[in-house]
Design an enzyme around this catalytic site. Structure first.
Site: not given
Ligand code: PEP
Ligand code: MG
Length: 544
Positions: A187, A475
């Site tokens: 957080h 991402c």
């Molecule tokens: C990740 O795992 O890098 C991702 C983008 O998905 P999340 O953070 O939503 O699990």
């Protein structure tokens, strides 16, 4: 002159800052469990008043939250605090003779196991529930240990860890944060990144910092510098490189709300729309029409270009009550992400159709978007095939998968002809590669995205995807680090998607490198054997 010392942690942001330490009050231990001397009626009354008071506190803080991400965290906590089921459970314990604080603790214990049964492990949401109990009991005891921020000056807040209720109280006097706990996706890290406050989290030496001490936070070097000056920090190092006019690879944005989408209107599209964030507090499944309306709102508010919508990534640290995921010993290794589609096929079918309908409706208004869809947590070619078939049957033409599980990185050549694109989720990929829980601050150092094993894995993914003729983006939060985004470009990654507040910085640095500079940075980083050295080497290559 005292010697300059440094404390290591994990940096959030890029800007270094020098200011005075202000320690955030540590939590007081809760009073021991006790039977009531006042009788159930008075205890129930106290409890009800405490809940109303907390609801009002949340309402005020939600209103004051300038940032959507923070607002959503607070709204989720408020929904838990005011859940009638929790109040009923606590009242039952009052009837059994417990005082209100004890009844609340007992009720929360049961409430947690009820929710665990409904939605798997919580990860950071357990901390949300503990926060609620703490606040309610604090109110009942008539005490307050809230740190009062000075009206003026500049301070670096130092704490064991911070909750959303803490961070919401931050005013402009807070220019930096150091926490002993937390990790790159905690957080605190999310809020600091969103608010542009430089931070160092998972800093084991934070205990030694005292009020009034002047320290430098240098997030870029993941350090707190004691007895130093800004000259000892990395500062705005890349401004010496000329801006070439455009980013070397497209910089898209990660979006989890309508407000996020509006904030990144000028980004080159959305690289990850986290749809599960819309439903974290839903007790019943949304209808297809409700989903369609929600997605249409986000698509209309966001940027033009490619918009990659991810199907629901539920389970593990993202519990969703209506899906009926059973209690699991190791939820991060259990039914989560695309695996949930097997137990809740109707939701997933509705979701694909709702995304397609929303995309068509928004396109019909003249907005220039191209909506792609991807599935989270894919481990096998078979899973990719099943998902791609269903998505195409719903009319979606560009279908991809996330690369988050090490197994799928071993079989990328076989994805040729199955999917159109890949998106690497470095948050989960790190978790599974290093066997390190992404919400456990004790293992946060392993999740440093500069770890050589992660860089090597990214290089292999990029090479295999290129051979298969499949475009690959990143991402995960790692792509919000401008220097790491440059290294990714040098390793052959085709696009990055960063958190809304990082899009500008990532675009800026990527606009100051050409292919050969990015390759040199990548090569330098790849030759290092530690995360720290990898980052230093990449930077050294760009400063040559
Ligand atoms: C990740 O795992 O890098 C991702 C983008 O998905 P999340 O953070 O939503 O699990
Ligand atoms: Mg993930």
């Amino acid at each position: 002159m005292e010697t300059v010392r440094t404390l290591e942690g994990i940096g959030v942001g890029t800007r270094a800052v020098l200011a005075e330490v202000l320690r955030w009050s540590a939590r007081q231990p809760l009073a021991a469990m006790a039977k009531s001397s006042l009788g159930p009626e008075i205890e129930v009354n106290t409890l009800s008043k405490a809940i109303v008071n907390l609801e009002n506190q949340y309402a005020a803080k939600i209103k004051a939250a300038g940032n959507q991400e923070l607002r959503e965290i607070l709204e989720a906590q408020c929904a838990f605090a005011t859940d009638p089921e929790l109040a009923d459970l606590a009242k039952d314990f009052c009837e059994q003779g417990w005082d209100a604080p004890s009844a609340l603790q007992l009720a929360m214990g049961e409430f947690k196991s009820l929710l665990e049964g409904a939605g798997g492990e919580f990860g950071e949401r357990v901390a949300d529930l503990d926060e609620i109990v703490y606040r309610l009991i604090q109110w009942m005891s008539g005490e307050s240990d809230e740190t009062v921020l000075p009206a003026s000056g500049s301070f670096i807040i130092v704490a064991d860890d911070l909750t959303p209720m803490d961070t919401i109280a931050f005013t402009d006097v807070v220019v930096g944060v150091v926490t002993k706990g937390g990790g790159p996706t905690s957080h605190t890290a999310i809020v600091c990144r969103a608010r542009g406050i430089p931070a160092v989290v998972a800093c084991a030496g934070a205990d030694g910092l005292v009020n009034g001490q002047m320290v430098v936070i240098d997030p870029d070097a993941s350090q707190v510098i004691i007895n130093g000056s800004l000259a000892d920090s990395d500062g705005d190092w890349w401004s010496v490189r000329p801006n070439l006019g455009a980013a070397l690879i497209p910089v898209m944005a990660n979006v989890g709300s309508v407000a996020d989408a509006a904030q990144v209107k000028s980004a080159k599209g959305v690289g990850l729309l986290r749809t599960e964030l819309f439903f974290l507090n839903n007790k019943v499944a949304p209808t297809r029409a409700e989903q369609q309306a929600l997605y249409a709102q986000v698509l209309a508010a966001g940027p033009d270009g490619e918009i990659i919508v991810r199907t629901l990534d539920a389970g593990s640290d993202k519990p969703i009550a209506f899906l009926g995921i059973g209690r699991e010993e190791n939820p991060a290794l259990g039914v989560r992400g695309q695996r949930v589609a097997a137990i809740a096929p109707k939701f997933y079918e509705d979701q694909l159709h709702a995304i397609k309908a929303a995309a068509d409706a928004v396109k019909a208004t003249g907005k220039k978007i191209d909506v792609w869809v991807m599935a989270p947590m894919i481990a096998t070619i078979d899973e990719a095939q099943v998902f791609a078939k269903e998505a195409r049957a719903a009319g979606i033409t560009r279908v991809g998968i996330m690369v988050e599980i090490p197994a799928i990185t071993r079989v990328i050549p076989h994805l040729k002809g199955v999917v159109d694109f890949l998106s690497v989720g470095t948050n989960d990929l790190s978790q599974y590669l290093f066997a390190a829980d992404r919400v456990n601050s004790a293992v946060a150092a392993l999740l440093n995205p500069w770890q050589p094993a992660l860089l090597s894995t990214l290089e292999e993914i990029a090479a295999d995807a290129a051979m298969a003729g499949i475009k690959v983006g990143v991402c995960g939060e790692a792509a919000s680090d401008p220097l790491l985004a440059v290294v990714m470009a040098g390793l052959g990654i085709n696009s990055v998607s960063a958190s809304p507040s990082s899009v500008a910085a990532v675009t800026d640095l990527l606009s100051r490198v050409d292919v050969s500079a990015a390759k040199s940075a990548a090569m330098a980083a790849r030759s290092a054997t530690t995360a720290r050295d990898a980052k230093a080497a990449a930077k050294g290559a760009l400063l040559k």
